[in-house]
Design a protein around this motif. Sequence first.
Motif, short mmCIF file in Angstrom:
data_model
loop_
_atom_site.label_atom_id
_atom_site.label_comp_id
_atom_site.label_asym_id
_atom_site.label_seq_id
_atom_site.Cartn_x
_atom_site.Cartn_y
_atom_site.Cartn_z
N ILE A 29 0.86 -1.18 0.00
CA ILE A 29 0.00 0.00 0.00
C ILE A 29 0.90 1.23 0.00
N LEU A 30 0.64 2.17 -0.89
CA LEU A 30 1.49 3.35 -1.02
C LEU A 30 0.68 4.63 -0.80
N TYR A 31 1.08 5.38 0.20
CA TYR A 31 0.53 6.72 0.45
C TYR A 31 1.66 7.74 0.42
N ALA A 32 1.38 8.91 -0.10
CA ALA A 32 2.27 10.05 0.04
C ALA A 32 1.85 10.82 1.29
N PHE A 33 2.82 11.30 2.06
CA PHE A 33 2.57 11.97 3.34
C PHE A 33 2.91 13.45 3.19
N MET A 34 1.88 14.29 3.29
CA MET A 34 2.07 15.72 3.06
C MET A 34 1.31 16.53 4.11
N MET A 35 1.46 17.83 4.04
CA MET A 35 0.80 18.74 4.97
C MET A 35 0.70 20.10 4.29
N GLY A 36 -0.26 20.89 4.66
CA GLY A 36 -0.45 22.20 4.04
C GLY A 36 0.50 23.25 4.55
N CYS A 37 1.79 22.98 4.40
CA CYS A 37 2.83 23.86 4.92
C CYS A 37 4.09 23.66 4.08
N SER A 38 5.14 24.39 4.40
CA SER A 38 6.42 24.18 3.72
C SER A 38 7.19 23.08 4.43
N ALA A 50 14.91 23.41 -6.01
CA ALA A 50 13.98 22.51 -6.68
C ALA A 50 12.69 22.30 -5.90
N ASP A 51 12.61 22.82 -4.68
CA ASP A 51 11.42 22.57 -3.86
C ASP A 51 10.32 23.58 -4.18
N ARG A 52 9.07 23.10 -4.12
CA ARG A 52 7.92 23.97 -4.39
C ARG A 52 6.96 24.04 -3.21
N LEU A 425 11.95 16.89 -0.90
CA LEU A 425 11.59 17.91 -1.87
C LEU A 425 10.22 17.61 -2.45
N ALA A 426 9.41 18.66 -2.57
CA ALA A 426 8.11 18.52 -3.23
C ALA A 426 8.12 19.36 -4.50
N PRO A 427 7.85 18.72 -5.65
CA PRO A 427 7.43 17.33 -5.83
C PRO A 427 8.57 16.34 -6.09
N GLY A 428 9.83 16.79 -5.95
CA GLY A 428 10.96 15.99 -6.41
C GLY A 428 11.03 14.58 -5.86
N THR A 429 10.77 14.42 -4.56
CA THR A 429 10.82 13.08 -3.97
C THR A 429 9.81 12.16 -4.64
N PHE A 430 8.59 12.65 -4.84
CA PHE A 430 7.55 11.82 -5.43
C PHE A 430 7.78 11.62 -6.93
#
Length: 513
Positions: A29-38, A50-52, A425-430
Amino acid sequence: MSAPTSAVGQLSLNGTNDANGATPQKRMILYAFMMGCSGHQSPGLWTHPADRSRHHNKLSYWTDHAKLLESAHFDGLFLADVLGGYDVYGGNLDAALSSGAQFPVIDPLLLISAMAAATTNLSFGITATTSYVHPYELARRFSTLDHLTNGRVGWNVVTGYLDSAARQFGAKNQDLHSKRYEVADEYMDVVYKLWESSWADDAVVQDPTKPIYTRPERVRQINHKGKYYESVPGPHICEPSPQRSPVIYQAGSSGPGMAFAAKHAEVIFIAAHKPEVAKKRVDAARSGAKEAGRDPTTLKVLALLCPIIGRTDEEAAQKYKDHLAHGSDDGALALFGGWTGIDLSTYDEDEELRATESNAIKSAVENFASQDPTVPKWNKKAVAEKIKLGGLGPTIVGGPESIADQLQDWVDLAGVDGFNLAYTLAPGTFEDFVELVVPVLKKRGVVWADYPQVEQPKTENVTDGPKEGYGVGEKVGITSREKLYGVGQKTFRSDHYASKFTWKAGQEAPALD
């Protein structure tokens, strides 16, 4: 940073062999883990060119991530949240503010509709607290999202962990840990009654020949009267959604948290730096589910990992050094303070933290030291270095085959069902994971080659007005719960506590006591 390994185990999905006699692989099972922040779990990485993630308040940031993840057939995107700032370090918000460490942060619930409109199958796990939102209001929010996503939402149930959040709601600090879970347990009864029991499955008929929209006799008040919620009459203001209740996620590791998960959670998240440590958590969680009368194999466990991926192991190692250089020590120590309640600002820069008189600090730092015995002195800098890429979870580094091997090791050795993947890095890691690692995992047969197909809604007999669009003929994807238990299982399994509340079509309403 975990060393690459090469063992790739074979785990059966159901204990049977496939047509060729081979044991089928267990799907990750694959989830990306994010948050509404930097930065999220990697404070300061917003400074990398490279980060957004500094654009977390732009809608395209989220819809583009959602489309990227769906292109690789990820199960979902998991969104963390807090309602206060990390102000333990130094006794103020300065470090969090200057580094952008999970502050500012936007509301994750408001992101879901846009991402759902840009995708068909990607699921969304949303963190929301039981401490500051009334259950009647929260029930409507999740039912609304479940309708608008065609059943692709889940709720990460939290009670909160920041006193800074409690102060925003008029309290000096949070309630005691055990009381917060006691409140949460009653909270779950309220929302289950609203979602599962105030409307029957066959309440809404939308019959223009009668005409009748909803059968009144198939809707009822729940009349909840409890210790913490003295009166919630109901009924739920929304009709039953595709899943009725969202998938229930939980991440608590304390005694009360694990008891709560055993009763309620369908998915739990864990953070452990080694598979052997994670295995203890996995075994304890499944044992708790069994004691609660559930099939322990149906409790899904996802491990927090942060991958740094290169086309070769050498390129990945260089990326690790580059990303580490952009991390913020102050941001990491601010997060550490919020997560542990420990303020390291009063200690000298070169002080050995394992030699302090504080048992809490000794315990926290000894845990880090056991994970990485090569560190000569555990001072503030060493603590920051340990957690500023990926937070409290392990950071794994390598080329595509190495990363795939390390993921497989976690499945084989820890018994986890998949991963909640943090980013540097977002989106670089993904992007790296999608481009480089997913093809390897697909070749090995441990992730979906495509999403399972589901039955589409019946064609409507439209006699007037638009023949398509405006809700007519909308394509639906696989729901969040079907991803866990198979196509067709949209609602709670029969061994889940909440299933006793479900008011089924053609049946009498179940008792609510």
